[in-house]
Write a protein that holds these residues in place. Sequence first.
Motif, PDB file in Angstrom:
ATOM      1  N   ASP A  41       0.849  -1.198   0.000  1.00  0.00           N
ATOM      2  CA  ASP A  41       0.000   0.000   0.000  1.00  0.00           C
ATOM      3  C   ASP A  41       0.880   1.242   0.000  1.00  0.00           C
ATOM      4  N   PHE A  42       1.062   1.817  -1.178  1.00  0.00           N
ATOM      5  CA  PHE A  42       1.841   3.041  -1.307  1.00  0.00           C
ATOM      6  C   PHE A  42       0.932   4.230  -1.590  1.00  0.00           C
ATOM      7  N   ILE A  43      -0.380   4.036  -1.425  1.00  0.00           N
ATOM      8  CA  ILE A  43      -1.354   5.075  -1.743  1.00  0.00           C
ATOM      9  C   ILE A  43      -1.862   5.776  -0.485  1.00  0.00           C
ATOM     10  N   SER A  44      -2.130   5.020   0.576  1.00  0.00           N
ATOM     11  CA  SER A  44      -2.658   5.616   1.807  1.00  0.00           C
ATOM     12  C   SER A  44      -1.669   6.627   2.370  1.00  0.00           C
ATOM     13  N   PRO A  45      -2.151   7.800   2.783  1.00  0.00           N
ATOM     14  CA  PRO A  45      -1.259   8.801   3.371  1.00  0.00           C
ATOM     15  C   PRO A  45      -0.602   8.265   4.644  1.00  0.00           C
ATOM     16  N   ASP A  46       0.626   8.702   4.898  1.00  0.00           N
ATOM     17  CA  ASP A  46       1.361   8.277   6.085  1.00  0.00           C
ATOM     18  C   ASP A  46       0.549   8.500   7.352  1.00  0.00           C
ATOM     19  N   GLU A  47      -0.115   9.639   7.437  1.00  0.00           N
ATOM     20  CA  GLU A  47      -0.901   9.980   8.619  1.00  0.00           C
ATOM     21  C   GLU A  47      -2.032   8.972   8.847  1.00  0.00           C
ATOM     22  N   THR A  48      -2.682   8.545   7.791  1.00  0.00           N
ATOM     23  CA  THR A  48      -3.768   7.572   7.888  1.00  0.00           C
ATOM     24  C   THR A  48      -3.246   6.224   8.380  1.00  0.00           C
ATOM     25  N   VAL A  49      -2.117   5.803   7.846  1.00  0.00           N
ATOM     26  CA  VAL A  49      -1.518   4.534   8.264  1.00  0.00           C
ATOM     27  C   VAL A  49      -1.082   4.621   9.721  1.00  0.00           C
ATOM     28  N   ALA A  50      -0.429   5.716  10.098  1.00  0.00           N
ATOM     29  CA  ALA A  50       0.008   5.904  11.491  1.00  0.00           C
ATOM     30  C   ALA A  50      -1.183   5.917  12.440  1.00  0.00           C
ATOM     31  N   ASN A  51      -2.279   6.532  12.019  1.00  0.00           N
ATOM     32  CA  ASN A  51      -3.482   6.566  12.857  1.00  0.00           C
ATOM     33  C   ASN A  51      -4.104   5.183  13.019  1.00  0.00           C
ATOM     34  N   ALA A  52      -3.924   4.311  12.055  1.00  0.00           N
ATOM     35  CA  ALA A  52      -4.426   2.938  12.164  1.00  0.00           C
ATOM     36  C   ALA A  52      -3.497   2.080  13.023  1.00  0.00           C
ATOM     37  N   LEU A  53      -2.199   2.314  12.917  1.00  0.00           N
ATOM     38  CA  LEU A  53      -1.222   1.515  13.642  1.00  0.00           C
ATOM     39  C   LEU A  53      -1.106   1.889  15.120  1.00  0.00           C
ATOM     40  N   SER A  54      -1.224   3.163  15.436  1.00  0.00           N
ATOM     41  CA  SER A  54      -0.965   3.602  16.814  1.00  0.00           C
ATOM     42  C   SER A  54      -1.893   2.986  17.858  1.00  0.00           C
ATOM     43  N   PRO A  55      -3.217   2.857  17.626  1.00  0.00           N
ATOM     44  CA  PRO A  55      -4.041   2.215  18.658  1.00  0.00           C
ATOM     45  C   PRO A  55      -3.681   0.746  18.881  1.00  0.00           C
ATOM     46  N   VAL A  56      -3.217   0.082  17.820  1.00  0.00           N
ATOM     47  CA  VAL A  56      -2.807  -1.315  17.951  1.00  0.00           C
ATOM     48  C   VAL A  56      -1.548  -1.392  18.820  1.00  0.00           C
ATOM     49  N   ALA A  57      -0.612  -0.487  18.588  1.00  0.00           N
ATOM     50  CA  ALA A  57       0.610  -0.461  19.395  1.00  0.00           C
ATOM     51  C   ALA A  57       0.286  -0.170  20.858  1.00  0.00           C
TER      52      ALA A  57
END
Length: 82
Positions: A41-57
Motif C-alpha cells: 500500500d503506497f497510496i494511503s497517506p502516512d498519517e492515515t496509516v500511522a493513525n491505524a497503527l498507533s491504537p494497535v501499538a
Amino acid sequence: MGQFQMIDLVSVINACTTGRAAGRLVSMAKAVEEWRVLTGDFISPDETVANALSPVALARGCAVLFDEQPGADILRTPWREA
C-alpha cells in the motif's frame, strides 16, 4: 480502520517494536515503512496509516513515537544542495 486488516496491523507492530529498559517502543516512521513493504500500500497517506497503527501499538502495551515527517522520503544531502 475499516480499510486495514487487523492481522496486518498486528504484524507490523510486532515487527517494529523495540525493547528498551524503559519499555517497548514503536517508531511510526519505521512502522509506516514496514506497512508499505508488507501490504504494498503506497497510496494511503502516512498519517492515515500511522493513525491505524498507533491504537494497535498502544493496545499491545507499547509507547508510540510519532516521528513520521512530511517529505521524509526525499533524501537531502548537504553536499548536493545548491
